[in-house]
Enzyme design. Structure first.
Site, PDB file in Angstrom:
ATOM      1  N   ASP A 204      64.681  37.309 -22.748  1.00 21.22           N
ATOM      2  CA  ASP A 204      63.625  37.347 -23.758  1.00 21.22           C
ATOM      3  C   ASP A 204      64.071  38.265 -24.888  1.00 21.22           C
ATOM      4  O   ASP A 204      65.198  38.767 -24.876  1.00 21.22           O
ATOM      5  CB  ASP A 204      62.306  37.844 -23.148  1.00 21.22           C
ATOM      6  CG  ASP A 204      62.341  39.317 -22.779  1.00 21.22           C
ATOM      7  OD1 ASP A 204      63.413  39.945 -22.867  1.00 21.22           O
ATOM      8  OD2 ASP A 204      61.281  39.854 -22.416  1.00 21.22           O
ATOM      9  N   ASP A 206      62.648  41.751 -26.956  1.00 18.79           N
ATOM     10  CA  ASP A 206      61.622  42.792 -26.922  1.00 18.79           C
ATOM     11  C   ASP A 206      61.601  43.576 -28.236  1.00 18.79           C
ATOM     12  O   ASP A 206      62.620  44.129 -28.641  1.00 18.79           O
ATOM     13  CB  ASP A 206      61.919  43.781 -25.780  1.00 18.79           C
ATOM     14  CG  ASP A 206      62.119  43.086 -24.445  1.00 18.79           C
ATOM     15  OD1 ASP A 206      61.122  42.734 -23.816  1.00 18.79           O
ATOM     16  OD2 ASP A 206      63.295  42.874 -24.054  1.00 18.79           O
ATOM     17  N   ASP A 306      58.436  39.678 -26.408  1.00 22.61           N
ATOM     18  CA  ASP A 306      57.466  40.727 -26.116  1.00 22.61           C
ATOM     19  C   ASP A 306      57.291  41.597 -27.349  1.00 22.61           C
ATOM     20  O   ASP A 306      58.265  42.101 -27.899  1.00 22.61           O
ATOM     21  CB  ASP A 306      57.955  41.620 -24.959  1.00 22.61           C
ATOM     22  CG  ASP A 306      57.923  40.898 -23.624  1.00 22.61           C
ATOM     23  OD1 ASP A 306      57.202  39.883 -23.523  1.00 22.61           O
ATOM     24  OD2 ASP A 306      58.625  41.339 -22.697  1.00 22.61           O
TER      25      ASP A 306
HETATM   26  P1  GTP Z   1      66.696  40.776 -20.523  1.00 20.20           P
HETATM   27  O1  GTP Z   1      65.391  40.474 -21.174  1.00 20.20           O
HETATM   28  O2  GTP Z   1      67.044  39.768 -19.491  1.00 20.20           O
HETATM   29  O3  GTP Z   1      67.795  41.006 -21.486  1.00 20.20           O
HETATM   30  O4  GTP Z   1      66.540  42.161 -19.745  1.00 20.20           O
HETATM   31  P2  GTP Z   1      65.644  43.377 -20.184  1.00 20.20           P
HETATM   32  O5  GTP Z   1      66.273  44.605 -19.654  1.00 20.20           O
HETATM   33  O6  GTP Z   1      65.357  43.337 -21.641  1.00 20.20           O
HETATM   34  O7  GTP Z   1      64.337  43.128 -19.335  1.00 20.20           O
HETATM   35  P3  GTP Z   1      62.819  42.986 -19.786  1.00 20.20           P
HETATM   36  O8  GTP Z   1      62.672  42.298 -21.074  1.00 20.20           O
HETATM   37  O9  GTP Z   1      62.104  42.388 -18.616  1.00 20.20           O
HETATM   38  O10 GTP Z   1      62.297  44.460 -19.900  1.00 20.20           O
HETATM   39  C1  GTP Z   1      62.801  45.391 -20.830  1.00 20.20           C
HETATM   40  C2  GTP Z   1      62.309  46.727 -20.444  1.00 20.20           C
HETATM   41  O11 GTP Z   1      60.908  46.802 -20.593  1.00 20.20           O
HETATM   42  C3  GTP Z   1      62.585  47.054 -18.967  1.00 20.20           C
HETATM   43  O12 GTP Z   1      63.043  48.358 -18.851  1.00 20.20           O
HETATM   44  C4  GTP Z   1      61.266  46.952 -18.286  1.00 20.20           C
HETATM   45  O13 GTP Z   1      61.145  47.903 -17.268  1.00 20.20           O
HETATM   46  C5  GTP Z   1      60.328  47.260 -19.415  1.00 20.20           C
HETATM   47  N1  GTP Z   1      59.069  46.565 -19.200  1.00 20.20           N
HETATM   48  C6  GTP Z   1      58.861  45.257 -18.981  1.00 20.20           C
HETATM   49  N2  GTP Z   1      57.566  45.005 -18.815  1.00 20.20           N
HETATM   50  C7  GTP Z   1      56.933  46.198 -18.942  1.00 20.20           C
HETATM   51  C8  GTP Z   1      55.586  46.639 -18.879  1.00 20.20           C
HETATM   52  O14 GTP Z   1      54.667  45.881 -18.663  1.00 20.20           O
HETATM   53  N3  GTP Z   1      55.368  47.979 -19.097  1.00 20.20           N
HETATM   54  C9  GTP Z   1      56.371  48.856 -19.354  1.00 20.20           C
HETATM   55  N4  GTP Z   1      56.112  50.128 -19.573  1.00 20.20           N
HETATM   56  N5  GTP Z   1      57.637  48.473 -19.410  1.00 20.20           N
HETATM   57  C10 GTP Z   1      57.910  47.184 -19.198  1.00 20.20           C
HETATM   58 MN    MN Z   2      64.221  41.760 -22.472  1.00 23.18          MN
HETATM   59 MN    MN Z   3      60.673  41.772 -21.966  1.00 23.39          MN
END
Ligand code: GTP
Ligand code: MN
Ligand code: MN
Length: 368
Positions: A204, A206, A306
């Protein structure tokens, strides 16, 4: 340091937030194997074994060399018999029998497939597996009452399981900027998540959004989402430049409200946020790689995005939290950062590490 209690005298630090873990994994063969065993443990809801495999895998990723003998595993924090045996077997034979039989098992394959659907966790996947479902076609033909998320997950399965590239993230950023600046010109938008850690692709995209003046950011997420959703149809025929638009406003709202209630994982989690799916326009032919299953006339890709809106006073925490991976999970839940509801105020991530008496770990070293 607050972390010294559990640390051994060995050279490898016990905690992920004390280790520098870049994307240059010298032990991929081992960590891939341990990941499979960790997933399988998760499918059997065996938390202890899941953690054991994950911890060892995380340490292996931080090593600046390839492990070539079990002897070199001396001083390895938390290495149990099981993990040691798996590593030994792979170093000797190139494969581990247990890993092979797990990957060949119907249960592992089906649960891996089902949990790869957006909105499906282990519990749900297991339920469907026990009901004899094995393929996406089985699910689609079934009488299962899917949640809104799962419906979207199945509908856009191919798109959502195709990695998002950095170029795609940049295109989405432009659309987010356009929508955000319209309502809040001084806003600051930061790409977080895996891309901030240096990854070339992600599941995704962020974004953290803040404003230098506390409070200005209030209510922004709703406006931005509404604006982006309203772009559907308006610019649909404009294929001259890439743009991300919400696939459907009702989907957007469902995702946002549900996730916000469910995922309250830490004290620093009361930010306005929205988990969305955007429609990323693609030029004809540009979607060649990985887009194989897409119909010829579909010129767009569904992408998970996100958006997190953060007051400037909490930006450093939010950035640390949303950059990941293990490091942020540990630090953001750390009690030393707050007493009652008073947070230690930090203007930058560096100050949070310093407050915990930890050496600063840069984003690209947080790939634990
Ligand atoms: P990829 O998207 O596959 O590249 O991996 P990513 O590391 O970006 O994972 P992800 O997008 O799922 O999450 C990014 C960061 O946001 C991670 O450290 C998660 O722990 C954090 N995260 C995801 N959802 C939440 C949430 O609801 N609350 C909080 N505080 N952190 C979140
Ligand atoms: Mn991510
Ligand atoms: Mn995410």
């Amino acid at each position: 340091s607050v972390f010294s209690a559990g640390a051994s005298s060995a050279a490898i630090p016990t905690y992920a937030c004390q280790r520098r873990t870049t994307l240059n994994n010298h032990n991929k063969v081992l960590t891939d194997a341990l990941k499979i065993l960790a997933e399988n443990a998760e499918y059997y809801e065996s938390v202890g074994r899941y953690l054991a495999f994950t911890r060892v895998s995380s340490i292996l990723k931080s090593l600046p060399y390839a492990v070539t003998s079990v002897d070199s595993l001396r001083g390895f924090p938390g290495l149990g018999e099981h993990c040691r045996k798996v590593i030994e077997e792979i170093l000797e034979d190139g494969v581990c029998q247990e890993v092979e039989s797990v990957t060949q098992s119907q249960r592992y394959q089906t649960l891996t497939l089902f949990t790869s659907i957006f909105g499906v966790g282990v519990k749900t996947a297991e339920k469907w597996y026990k009901e004899q479902h094995q393929t996406l076609a089985d699910l689609r033909a079934s009488q299962i009452r899917f949640t809104k998320e799962q419906q979207v997950g199945l509908q856009y399965y191919e798109d959502l399981t195709t990695p998002v590239t950095r170029a795609e993230a940049d295109m989405i950023r432009k659309t987010v900027e356009e929508a955000v600046y319209r309502y809040l010109p001084g806003a600051v938008i930061t790409l977080a998540g895996g891309f901030r850690r240096g990854k070339e692709t992600g599941h995704d995209v962020d974004f953290l959004i803040t404003h230098p003046e506390e409070g200005k950011e209030k209510g922004l997420v709703t406006k931005v989402i509404q604006h982006m959703a309203s772009q559907v149809g308006l610019r649909h025929s404009d294929t001259t430049h890439h743009q991300a638009i919400m696939s459907c406003s009702s989907v957007v709202r469902a995702l946002a409200s549900q996730k916000c209630r469910k995922q309250e994982t830490s004290k620093f989690d009361h930010f306005e946020r929205c988990f969305t799916i955007v429609k990323l326009n693609q030029e004809l032919g540009a979607g060649g790689q990985g887009a194989g299953h897409r119909p010829e006339d579909k010129h767009w890709k569904a992408v998970r995005v996100d958006l997190v809106i953060v007051p400037i006073s909490q930006f450093a925490y939010a950035l640390l939290g949303w950059t990941g991976s293990q490091v942020s999970k540990m630090l953001c839940n750390f009690p030393h950062l707050h007493s009652q509801n008073e947070y230690f105020s930090a203007a930058a991530e560096e100050e949070i590490f310093a407050h915990l008496e930890l050496d600063y770990i840069a984003p690209w070293e947080r790939n634990a």
